[in-house]
Write an enzyme that holds these catalytic residues in place. Structure first.
Site, PDB file in Angstrom:
ATOM      1  N   HIS A  50      22.962  18.681 127.195  1.00  0.00           N
ATOM      2  CA  HIS A  50      21.884  19.235 128.032  1.00  0.00           C
ATOM      3  C   HIS A  50      21.236  18.093 128.804  1.00  0.00           C
ATOM      4  O   HIS A  50      20.023  17.868 128.688  1.00  0.00           O
ATOM      5  CB  HIS A  50      20.822  19.957 127.189  1.00  0.00           C
ATOM      6  CG  HIS A  50      21.231  21.342 126.754  1.00  0.00           C
ATOM      7  ND1 HIS A  50      20.571  22.032 125.778  1.00  0.00           N
ATOM      8  CD2 HIS A  50      22.213  22.171 127.178  1.00  0.00           C
ATOM      9  CE1 HIS A  50      21.133  23.217 125.611  1.00  0.00           C
ATOM     10  NE2 HIS A  50      22.142  23.319 126.452  1.00  0.00           N
ATOM     11  N   HIS A  62      29.704  33.359 127.259  1.00  0.00           N
ATOM     12  CA  HIS A  62      28.461  32.676 127.694  1.00  0.00           C
ATOM     13  C   HIS A  62      28.880  31.672 128.771  1.00  0.00           C
ATOM     14  O   HIS A  62      29.949  31.071 128.664  1.00  0.00           O
ATOM     15  CB  HIS A  62      27.850  31.990 126.474  1.00  0.00           C
ATOM     16  CG  HIS A  62      26.758  30.995 126.750  1.00  0.00           C
ATOM     17  ND1 HIS A  62      25.714  31.250 127.599  1.00  0.00           N
ATOM     18  CD2 HIS A  62      26.547  29.741 126.253  1.00  0.00           C
ATOM     19  CE1 HIS A  62      24.906  30.194 127.608  1.00  0.00           C
ATOM     20  NE2 HIS A  62      25.389  29.271 126.810  1.00  0.00           N
ATOM     21  N   GLU A  85      27.148  28.945 130.329  1.00  0.00           N
ATOM     22  CA  GLU A  85      26.630  27.597 130.546  1.00  0.00           C
ATOM     23  C   GLU A  85      27.847  26.708 130.843  1.00  0.00           C
ATOM     24  O   GLU A  85      28.978  27.012 130.434  1.00  0.00           O
ATOM     25  CB  GLU A  85      25.877  27.131 129.281  1.00  0.00           C
ATOM     26  CG  GLU A  85      24.999  25.942 129.546  1.00  0.00           C
ATOM     27  CD  GLU A  85      23.949  25.691 128.440  1.00  0.00           C
ATOM     28  OE1 GLU A  85      23.930  26.426 127.447  1.00  0.00           O
ATOM     29  OE2 GLU A  85      23.163  24.738 128.616  1.00  0.00           O
ATOM     30  N   ASP A 100      29.160  24.074 129.799  1.00  0.00           N
ATOM     31  CA  ASP A 100      30.051  23.529 128.762  1.00  0.00           C
ATOM     32  C   ASP A 100      31.132  24.527 128.339  1.00  0.00           C
ATOM     33  O   ASP A 100      32.113  24.141 127.716  1.00  0.00           O
ATOM     34  CB  ASP A 100      29.256  23.029 127.540  1.00  0.00           C
ATOM     35  CG  ASP A 100      28.289  24.053 126.988  1.00  0.00           C
ATOM     36  OD1 ASP A 100      27.722  24.830 127.765  1.00  0.00           O
ATOM     37  OD2 ASP A 100      28.096  24.066 125.763  1.00  0.00           O
ATOM     38  N   HIS A 151      21.864  31.811 123.314  1.00  0.00           N
ATOM     39  CA  HIS A 151      20.546  31.403 123.713  1.00  0.00           C
ATOM     40  C   HIS A 151      20.275  31.557 125.196  1.00  0.00           C
ATOM     41  O   HIS A 151      19.234  31.071 125.681  1.00  0.00           O
ATOM     42  CB  HIS A 151      20.321  29.934 123.300  1.00  0.00           C
ATOM     43  CG  HIS A 151      21.190  28.968 124.090  1.00  0.00           C
ATOM     44  ND1 HIS A 151      20.640  27.924 124.774  1.00  0.00           N
ATOM     45  CD2 HIS A 151      22.500  28.921 124.341  1.00  0.00           C
ATOM     46  CE1 HIS A 151      21.607  27.235 125.394  1.00  0.00           C
ATOM     47  NE2 HIS A 151      22.734  27.825 125.138  1.00  0.00           N
ATOM     48  N   ASP A 192      27.812  29.988 121.200  1.00  0.00           N
ATOM     49  CA  ASP A 192      26.920  28.941 120.672  1.00  0.00           C
ATOM     50  C   ASP A 192      26.386  29.275 119.272  1.00  0.00           C
ATOM     51  O   ASP A 192      26.122  28.367 118.474  1.00  0.00           O
ATOM     52  CB  ASP A 192      25.724  28.740 121.611  1.00  0.00           C
ATOM     53  CG  ASP A 192      26.097  27.967 122.865  1.00  0.00           C
ATOM     54  OD1 ASP A 192      27.064  27.191 122.827  1.00  0.00           O
ATOM     55  OD2 ASP A 192      25.408  28.151 123.886  1.00  0.00           O
ATOM     56  N   TYR A 210      21.533  21.913 115.337  1.00  0.00           N
ATOM     57  CA  TYR A 210      21.888  22.796 116.447  1.00  0.00           C
ATOM     58  C   TYR A 210      20.905  23.978 116.502  1.00  0.00           C
ATOM     59  O   TYR A 210      20.387  24.320 117.560  1.00  0.00           O
ATOM     60  CB  TYR A 210      23.325  23.301 116.255  1.00  0.00           C
ATOM     61  CG  TYR A 210      23.913  23.925 117.485  1.00  0.00           C
ATOM     62  CD1 TYR A 210      24.689  23.179 118.365  1.00  0.00           C
ATOM     63  CD2 TYR A 210      23.673  25.261 117.796  1.00  0.00           C
ATOM     64  CE1 TYR A 210      25.216  23.747 119.512  1.00  0.00           C
ATOM     65  CE2 TYR A 210      24.186  25.832 118.934  1.00  0.00           C
ATOM     66  CZ  TYR A 210      24.958  25.071 119.789  1.00  0.00           C
ATOM     67  OH  TYR A 210      25.464  25.645 120.928  1.00  0.00           O
ATOM     68  N   HIS A 267      31.352  25.633 119.478  1.00  0.00           N
ATOM     69  CA  HIS A 267      31.192  24.197 119.207  1.00  0.00           C
ATOM     70  C   HIS A 267      31.428  23.963 117.721  1.00  0.00           C
ATOM     71  O   HIS A 267      30.925  24.718 116.877  1.00  0.00           O
ATOM     72  CB  HIS A 267      29.773  23.707 119.508  1.00  0.00           C
ATOM     73  CG  HIS A 267      29.353  23.835 120.940  1.00  0.00           C
ATOM     74  ND1 HIS A 267      29.867  23.065 121.954  1.00  0.00           N
ATOM     75  CD2 HIS A 267      28.434  24.648 121.521  1.00  0.00           C
ATOM     76  CE1 HIS A 267      29.294  23.398 123.102  1.00  0.00           C
ATOM     77  NE2 HIS A 267      28.420  24.354 122.870  1.00  0.00           N
TER      78      HIS A 267
HETATM   79 FE1  FEO Z   1      24.794  27.328 125.764  1.00  0.00          FE
HETATM   80 FE2  FEO Z   1      27.320  25.605 124.420  1.00  0.00          FE
HETATM   81  O1  FEO Z   1      26.306  26.329 125.799  1.00  0.00           O
END
Ligand code: FEO
Length: 395
Positions: free
Chosen positions: A23, A79, A81, A83, A145, A164, A192, A225
């Site tokens: 982030h 999701h 984002e 990544d 999230h 996530d 996390y 992750h």
């Molecule tokens: Fe919310 Fe692993 O991205």
């Protein structure tokens, strides 16, 4: 690289051993991370999530070693984002017409990031996609999230792809939870949760309740992750239930910053007093300028109370303390007690301002704080110890 997980599911992600921050500079990731992507091959083939942009070419090349890309029938984006969606443009250059399944918000976010008019299919909770003998079932999980987040459940193999949720920034070749050091794993899983999911704890509690009510058989939880939860996968769900419920251990965390060591000496004397009055309480001290910010926020998450100390400088408090408290405010920790302290030379309003900031962070200050003019002598250090004893007694 690919790793077979079950008869129909293959891990096709990227382990990022070198990642130190996430982030932007918001979080530290001392044990690296991974971006997990999964290939489900039944009569039809679905790819679930991609990887972070710096690895897009590697990801696509590696995927080509596992499968003929043209045989991917569906892309599922749980999701979006960067990544997880960062490799989409590289992948879509290869298979431009492949439908992308995501929530309505997911489509909005992908369009916002990549400005591409791909073949989007938006889904809602309960929608199903048949792959042959198995089906993908979509479960929206907004604000776990991001607003676009969803989980995907694979019937037959009983796998929850949770993106996530239940993840950890933890690079490991071991792949499964029972193959790694449990203390490291839980350290990263909690870190996390505290730093990414904690602001959304009420939604976490509700979503877990909804999913458990479905009574789905569960063999694996595959997050996006870190490692996969294979051995008793419900253990991480139970941990999340605990962490989402104003979690605290018998711990007091003292964070401080210091210019000439007066506030540090106060911090140490307060810690001695707390330990004396409450020997079973864990007391930890961190310097906000030199200690790891993500460790600090996680230790605060674990604590029942925090003390924040800074000298008064230019009618305020030190900027690294301000930064940590701003981070903590956003994480919305609940039901924690607090107090401020600090040394000063003349104006001395730092302690009052810190007390106000602690309140602003959602903590409950137990008093107006403790100040000490100039360098504490033995008498002042004893006053700090006594303050610590009294603070412990109020908890
Ligand atoms: Fe919310 Fe692993 O991205």
């Amino acid at each position: 690289m690919s790793r077979k997980i079950t008869e129909k599911v293959t891990w096709v992600g990227k382990i990022d051993w070198e990642l130190e921050e996430f982030h932007g500079h918001e979080l530290t990731t001392r044990r690296g991370s991974s971006y997990n992507s999964y290939l489900v091959q039944d009569e039809k083939t679905a790819l679930i999530d991609t990887v972070w942009k710096p690895f897009d070419d590697e990801f696509v090349a590696s995927l080509k070693n596992t499968i003929d890309l043209s045989s991917i029938d569906y892309i599922i984006m749980n999701h979006n984002e960067i990544d997880h969606s960062g490799a989409l443009p590289a992948l879509m250059r290869e298979i431009p017409g492949t439908p992308i399944y995501c929530t309505k918000k997911g489509e909005e976010i992908i369009r916002g990031h990549y400005h591409a008019d791909w073949n989007f299919v938006t889904v809602k909770t309960g929608d199903r996609l048949s792959l042959g003998k198995t089906e993908l079932v979509f479960i929206e999980a907004p604000m776990l999230h991001w607003p676009d987040t969803m989980f995907t459940y694979l019937t037959g193999e009983n796998i929850l792809f949770s993106n996530d949720g239940f993840g950890q920034h933890y690079a490991s070749e071991a792949l499964y939870n029972d193959k790694v050091d449990q203390a490291e794993l839980y350290d990263e899983a909690m870190k996390y949760y505290a730093n990414i999911l904690s602001p959304f704890s009420p939604m976490v509690t509700k979503k877990i309740k909804d999913i458990l009510a479905l009574d789905l058989p569960l063999s694996l939880i595959c997050p996006s992750h870190g490692i996969i939860w294979k051995e008793n996968p419900l253990q991480i769900v139970e941990a999340y239930q605990k962490w989402a419920a104003a979690y605290q251990e018998n711990q007091v965390t003292i964070i401080y910053d210091t210019m000439w060591n007066a506030t540090r000496r106060m911090a140490e004397a307060i810690a001695e007093g707390i330990k004396e009055a409450a020997p079973d309480t864990t007391v930890k001290l961190f310097n906000t300028s030199t200690d790891d910010k993500t460790e600090i926020t996680t230790e605060i998450f674990k604590s029942k109370a925090i003390l924040a100390g800074s000298p008064t400088v230019n009618n305020g408090y030190l900027y690294n303390m301000a930064g940590i408290l701003e981070l903590v405010k956003g994480l919305k920790f609940k039901k924690k007690k607090a107090a401020a302290f600090g040394s000063y030379g003349w104006s001395g309003e730092g302690t009052k301002l810190l007390t106000e900031k602690l309140k602003d962070c959602g903590f409950e200050p137990l008093d107006d704080g403790l100040r000490c003019a100039w360098m504490p002598d033995q008498e002042k250090l004893e006053a700090c110890r006594q303050y610590g004893r009294e603070f412990a007694a109020k908890l």
